[in-house]
Design a protein around this motif. Structure first.
Motif, PDB file in Angstrom:
ATOM      1  N   ILE A  24       0.848  -1.189   0.000  1.00  0.00           N
ATOM      2  CA  ILE A  24       0.000   0.000   0.000  1.00  0.00           C
ATOM      3  C   ILE A  24       0.882   1.237   0.000  1.00  0.00           C
ATOM      4  O   ILE A  24       2.068   1.181   0.320  1.00  0.00           O
ATOM      5  CB  ILE A  24      -0.919   0.040   1.239  1.00  0.00           C
ATOM      6  CG1 ILE A  24      -0.057   0.113   2.517  1.00  0.00           C
ATOM      7  CG2 ILE A  24      -1.837  -1.156   1.263  1.00  0.00           C
ATOM      8  CD1 ILE A  24      -0.829   0.477   3.746  1.00  0.00           C
ATOM      9  N   ILE A 119     -10.529   1.548   3.219  1.00  0.00           N
ATOM     10  CA  ILE A 119      -9.376   0.672   3.010  1.00  0.00           C
ATOM     11  C   ILE A 119      -9.309  -0.394   4.102  1.00  0.00           C
ATOM     12  O   ILE A 119      -8.991  -1.560   3.841  1.00  0.00           O
ATOM     13  CB  ILE A 119      -8.063   1.488   2.993  1.00  0.00           C
ATOM     14  CG1 ILE A 119      -8.063   2.473   1.821  1.00  0.00           C
ATOM     15  CG2 ILE A 119      -6.857   0.566   2.907  1.00  0.00           C
ATOM     16  CD1 ILE A 119      -8.174   1.843   0.460  1.00  0.00           C
ATOM     17  N   THR A 161      -4.528   2.502  -4.603  1.00  0.00           N
ATOM     18  CA  THR A 161      -5.723   1.823  -4.096  1.00  0.00           C
ATOM     19  C   THR A 161      -6.929   2.053  -5.001  1.00  0.00           C
ATOM     20  O   THR A 161      -7.912   1.321  -4.922  1.00  0.00           O
ATOM     21  CB  THR A 161      -6.073   2.309  -2.675  1.00  0.00           C
ATOM     22  OG1 THR A 161      -6.100   3.738  -2.655  1.00  0.00           O
ATOM     23  CG2 THR A 161      -5.048   1.817  -1.673  1.00  0.00           C
TER      24      THR A 161
END
Length: 263
Positions: A24, A119, A161
């Motif tokens: 990430i 997330i 993302t």
């Protein structure tokens, strides 16, 4: 200034490790940490969130170069798709900084916390982008890339993302989607950072060591160690139980989101 430089080195160590471990962007970790650090230093409340976002983006300029080169060497970057997305991403990153500058720090903090929750749920329930057969025209690329640029610039993240799921739904293999997203992180970070710098130059009350909204001591401390620990995190990812680690990390994300919402 020395104290926050040292604390930022610790933040860079943690964000780089998690970025490499979970794949990430470090901004998800950096922005909340910087908010807490800047608040502890007594920075003006009206500027803390904007400074955290801008400083996070500035660090991504360097880390995205490193990541892009690595993916390019692995031949996972499809440059034709990158070139299709970049114009919209640059426009969006500038617009995102301008929008963020016009809204309050509290509003920006709430937006970021909501994104963290999004997330966190994805990681907690192991939700992965599903391959699809979406026809991605130049027009769709332009619209989506502008949206990605706006949100990424407002949140201080590299956009992976959002970019990766879009590309996977367009039938790009995950390996290539990650490579393309890494390459797109550079124009997001560069356009957003430059915009935040210019927008912040006219502000009074920013602490010494600021270049616009970017706080240079924190930037230096983060970059110094995050580029070292990110490769270490990537190596650990092959040795640790990924699913268990993601569950724990999602819990950390929920805690950070709750903390931001309670500020």
């Amino acid at each position: 200034m020395v104290e926050i430089f040292i604390l930022s080195m610790i933040a860079g160590t943690v964000s780089g490790l998690f970025a490499g471990l979970f794949g990430i962007g470090g901004g998800l970790i950096l922005v909340p940490i910087l908010v807490f650090l800047f608040k502890a230093q007594g920075f003006a409340a009206d500027f803390i969130m904007h400074m955290a976002v801008a400083t996070s983006l500035a660090t991504i300029v360097l880390t995205s170069i490193s990541a892009t080169l690595a993916h390019h060497r692995l031949k996972s970057v499809i440059w034709g798709k990158v070139y299709s997305l970049v114009p919209g991403i640059v426009i969006g990153s500038v617009l995102g900084a301008v929008i963020a500058d016009t809204i309050s720090a509290d509003s920006l903090r709430i937006i970021f916390a909501i994104f963290l929750l999004y997330i966190g749920f994805q990681m907690a329930f192991q939700i992965k982008p599903e391959a699809g057969a979406m026809q991605q025209s130049p027009f769709l690329d332009a619209v989506v890339s502008i949206v990605i640029g706006i949100l990424s610039s407002m949140l201080g993240i590299g956009g992976g993302t959002m970019t990766v799921p879009y590309l996977v739904r367009g039938q790009f293999p995950v390996r290539n989607a990650v490579g393309i997203a890494s390459a797109c992180g550079l124009p997001i970070a560069f356009g957003g950072t430059l915009s935040y710098m210019l927008l912040g130059f006219e502000k009074t009350g920013l602490p010494a060591g600021s270049w616009g909204y970017v706080y240079l001591p924190a930037f230096a401390g983060i970059v110094l160690l995050s580029m070292v620990t990110a490769p270490l995190g990537a190596k650990l990812a092959h040795k640790l139980p990924a699913q268990t680690m993601k569950s724990y990390f999602s819990l950390l994300i929920f805690i950070m989101a709750a903390k931001l919402l309670s500020e």
